[in-house]
Design an enzyme around this catalytic site. Sequence first.
Site, PDB file in Angstrom:
ATOM      1  N   ASP A  27     -61.473  35.427  71.779  1.00 26.15           N
ATOM      2  CA  ASP A  27     -60.771  34.142  71.855  1.00 26.15           C
ATOM      3  C   ASP A  27     -61.103  33.395  73.145  1.00 26.15           C
ATOM      4  O   ASP A  27     -61.408  34.009  74.168  1.00 26.15           O
ATOM      5  CB  ASP A  27     -59.259  34.395  71.766  1.00 26.15           C
ATOM      6  CG  ASP A  27     -58.485  33.130  71.426  1.00 26.15           C
ATOM      7  OD1 ASP A  27     -59.101  32.164  70.936  1.00 26.15           O
ATOM      8  OD2 ASP A  27     -57.263  33.119  71.657  1.00 26.15           O
ATOM      9  N   ASN A  75     -58.203  29.987  60.366  1.00 21.79           N
ATOM     10  CA  ASN A  75     -59.093  29.080  61.103  1.00 21.79           C
ATOM     11  C   ASN A  75     -59.601  27.896  60.267  1.00 21.79           C
ATOM     12  O   ASN A  75     -60.159  26.937  60.807  1.00 21.79           O
ATOM     13  CB  ASN A  75     -60.278  29.833  61.723  1.00 21.79           C
ATOM     14  CG  ASN A  75     -59.902  30.675  62.923  1.00 21.79           C
ATOM     15  OD1 ASN A  75     -60.482  31.730  63.176  1.00 21.79           O
ATOM     16  ND2 ASN A  75     -58.916  30.231  63.701  1.00 21.79           N
TER      17      ASN A  75
HETATM   18  C1  IPE Z   1     -57.906  34.449  66.558  1.00 17.26           C
HETATM   19  O1  IPE Z   1     -57.995  33.390  67.443  1.00 17.26           O
HETATM   20  C2  IPE Z   1     -59.037  34.417  65.581  1.00 17.26           C
HETATM   21  C3  IPE Z   1     -60.367  34.690  66.102  1.00 17.26           C
HETATM   22  C4  IPE Z   1     -60.658  35.053  67.326  1.00 17.26           C
HETATM   23  C5  IPE Z   1     -61.447  34.586  65.147  1.00 17.26           C
HETATM   24  P1  IPE Z   1     -57.223  32.006  67.187  1.00 17.26           P
HETATM   25  O2  IPE Z   1     -57.595  31.114  68.306  1.00 17.26           O
HETATM   26  O3  IPE Z   1     -57.483  31.530  65.820  1.00 17.26           O
HETATM   27  O4  IPE Z   1     -55.695  32.454  67.280  1.00 17.26           O
HETATM   28  P2  IPE Z   1     -54.389  31.611  67.633  1.00 17.26           P
HETATM   29  O5  IPE Z   1     -54.404  30.389  66.778  1.00 17.26           O
HETATM   30  O6  IPE Z   1     -54.482  31.260  69.071  1.00 17.26           O
HETATM   31  O7  IPE Z   1     -53.252  32.527  67.349  1.00 17.26           O
HETATM   32  C1  IPE Z   2     -62.268  31.877  69.297  1.00 14.55           C
HETATM   33  O1  IPE Z   2     -62.212  30.813  70.198  1.00 14.55           O
HETATM   34  C2  IPE Z   2     -63.247  31.640  68.177  1.00 14.55           C
HETATM   35  C3  IPE Z   2     -62.614  31.353  66.873  1.00 14.55           C
HETATM   36  C4  IPE Z   2     -61.340  31.408  66.609  1.00 14.55           C
HETATM   37  C5  IPE Z   2     -63.502  30.967  65.791  1.00 14.55           C
HETATM   38  P1  IPE Z   2     -61.278  29.566  69.945  1.00 14.55           P
HETATM   39  O2  IPE Z   2     -62.041  28.549  69.181  1.00 14.55           O
HETATM   40  O3  IPE Z   2     -60.002  29.962  69.329  1.00 14.55           O
HETATM   41  O4  IPE Z   2     -61.050  29.047  71.430  1.00 14.55           O
HETATM   42  P2  IPE Z   2     -59.692  28.510  72.038  1.00 14.55           P
HETATM   43  O5  IPE Z   2     -58.651  29.552  71.809  1.00 14.55           O
HETATM   44  O6  IPE Z   2     -59.365  27.246  71.320  1.00 14.55           O
HETATM   45  O7  IPE Z   2     -59.999  28.301  73.479  1.00 14.55           O
HETATM   46 MG    MG Z   3     -58.215  30.531  70.071  1.00 17.67          MG
END
Ligand code: IPE
Ligand code: IPE
Ligand code: MG
Length: 249
Positions: A27, A75
């Site tokens: 993340d 997502n």
């Molecule tokens: C979790 O991260 C999913 C992945 C790393 C693929 P998210 O960014 O989607 O999670 P939330 O929304 O912060 O809980």
């Molecule tokens: C994790 O990074 C990757 C996916 C969930 C696909 P994020 O896209 O959630 O990055 P932040 O949390 O918005 O910084």
């Molecule tokens: Mg994230």
Amino acid sequence: MPQSMESASSDVFNPEIGPDHVAIIMDGNGRWAQNQGKARLFGHHEGAKRVKDIVSACPDFGVKHLTIFAFSTENWKRTQSEVTGLMSLFRRYIRNEMREVASKGVRVRFIGDRNRLDAKLIKLMAELEAETRENTLVHLTIALNYGGRDEVARAVKDLAHDVKQGKIEPSTVDEVTLTRYLDTNILPDPDLVIRTSGEARISNFLLWQSAYSEYEFIDTLWPDFTQDVFKECLMRYAGRDRRFGGVKK
Ligand code: IPE
Ligand code: IPE
Ligand code: MG
């Protein structure tokens, strides 16, 4: 270890006391990019590069199974341009980067619901799985359109179907039975789950499987996750006392 795989840094970690199976919630890509005034997708591209570094470090660190969360069932709520960009990144990544990793002896498998993914991506995933079937150096599992609740619901649906067909007697259903219907049925439970980016939640990742996993919630954003940061997590894990509900001896 194959020569061309970059080795992890030299000060030695004792793989004997390390986890066999590490799962990572990768993340913070979006924030990493935004911190530099760049588009979120730039962070996803940079984040994808870290995967290869971490997979390469696994043999030295004694990690046999690595499971990474690439895209959750939630997502899809993101903007269409981010979702489309991620899907094309996955296709490109599997076609190029993953093929290279695979040629070094890594077995690659995917978990999650493939039905919502596009046909080209599904084909690439299946080809990579087939190509790496005999590999044993590291077992890399990529969670793509994966959600823990969705996985359990799909498992229960399949189980109910088999009960209806008379293949399973309802009174015999137990934890082991359900485990066999999960996407992860070929994997041991994760010993350690790492989440980067400072969020202390699991966001629907491996709900059933992580019942007794140790957790590391770290502030590092995923694109900054180096082999050294990985090693620090493994060292902290090595100092933990896992009791599984029992008492310390
Ligand atoms: C979790 O991260 C999913 C992945 C790393 C693929 P998210 O960014 O989607 O999670 P939330 O929304 O912060 O809980
Ligand atoms: C994790 O990074 C990757 C996916 C969930 C696909 P994020 O896209 O959630 O990055 P932040 O949390 O918005 O910084
Ligand atoms: Mg994230």
